[in-house]
Design an enzyme around this catalytic site. Structure first.
Site, short mmCIF file in Angstrom:
data_model
loop_
_atom_site.label_atom_id
_atom_site.label_comp_id
_atom_site.label_asym_id
_atom_site.label_seq_id
_atom_site.Cartn_x
_atom_site.Cartn_y
_atom_site.Cartn_z
N SER A 139 0.61 -1.25 -0.11
CA SER A 139 -0.09 -0.10 0.12
C SER A 139 0.81 1.32 0.02
O SER A 139 2.06 1.05 0.06
CB SER A 139 -1.06 -0.05 1.34
OG SER A 139 -1.63 1.16 1.52
N TYR A 152 -2.01 -0.68 10.38
CA TYR A 152 -2.08 -0.85 8.85
C TYR A 152 -0.92 -0.42 8.17
O TYR A 152 -0.11 -1.32 7.66
CB TYR A 152 -3.42 0.09 8.24
CG TYR A 152 -3.44 -0.19 6.84
CD1 TYR A 152 -4.30 -1.45 6.20
CD2 TYR A 152 -2.79 0.99 5.93
CE1 TYR A 152 -3.98 -1.47 4.81
CE2 TYR A 152 -3.05 0.68 4.62
CZ TYR A 152 -3.77 -0.46 4.23
OH TYR A 152 -3.81 -0.79 2.70
#
Length: 252
Positions: A139, A152
């Site tokens: 990501s 995350y």
């Protein structure tokens, strides 16, 4: 013939927004695909749709954070395909929460699915590959930090560095690369903002759009297009890379 003709492929997170598009595109390019996810209902519906269209697709319920489940998957892949050409580690979950409010259980779940799951899938499925491509979904949050996203970011940063280490360990026959998407319009970010008031959700979504140089969020097929290329023989000289597909977010 498609660019992935007859490539034996496993795609995790297959029932999610990005995963379903990945399964559809890989099948349309001629791949033989096993999609795995914990969402059995959505996975079976996907299988029914793709097989009805004449594609070589099967769904299997797998918790990628479970060693036993992934080892059983590896046995099923060997039985069905006799080997593997492409592993697409797409499974992951998001948690938007200040780190001081994040519970140990929440932290563990994010790491278990996104990072440990990528490890287990690689650990038990890479031995089925003589040559081929492993594609890990990291990501932009694995490259830069985001507010309320520490768990995350830690997981996705781990996926990125895991990719680089695996590229060294598995060279020269298996290529390993990471894709780093920006905000992509799938159910995951939609669910993320749905917990906010209508006004707050609109403001957060505008922030998503403005954070990209393209001034919009991405589409799943734009990310999968990169995965398709990395899975194909066109990418035979690409390994150990972390490739942003983020509308320029990390260029700012």
């Amino acid at each position: 013939m498609g660019s992935l003709e007859a490539k034996r492929t496993v795609i995790s997170g297959a029932a999610g927004g990005m995963g379903q598009v990945a399964c559809e595109i890989f099948c349309s390019e001629g791949a033989r695909v096993i999609g795995v996810d914990i969402d059995e209902e959505a996975g079976n519906a996907l299988a029914e749709r793709l097989t009805a269209a004449g594609h070589d697709f099967a769904f299997q319920r797998v918790d990628v954070s479970s060693s036993a489940a992934v080892q059983e998957l590896a046995s099923q892949v060997q039985e069905r395909f006799g080997g593997l050409d492409v592993l697409y580690n797409n499974a992951g979950i998001v948690l938007g929460k200040p780190i001081l409010e994040t519970s140990e259980e929440e932290w563990d779940r994010v790491q278990d699915v996104s990072l440990k799951g990528t490890f287990l899938m690689t650990r038990f499925l890479a031995p089925l590959m003589d040559t081929g491509s492993i594609i890990n979904v990291s990501s932009t949050g694995g490259i830069v930090g985001f507010e309320f996203m520490a768990a995350y970011c830690a997981a996705k940063g781990g996926v990125l560095m895991f990719t680089k280490g695996c590229a060294i360990d598995l060279a020269p026959k298996i290529r390993v690369n990471a894709i780093c998407p920006g905000v992509i319009d799938t159910p995951m970010p939609r669910a993320f903002v749905s917990k906010l008031s209508e006004e707050e959700a609109a403001e957060v979504w505008r922030g998503f759009e403005q954070g990209h140089l393209t001034k919009r969020v991405g589409r799943p097929e734009e990310v999968v297009a990169m995965a398709r290329m990395l899975a194909s023989d066109e990418a035979s000289f690409i390994t150990g890379a972390a490739i942003p597909v983020d509308g320029g977010w990390t260029a700012i």
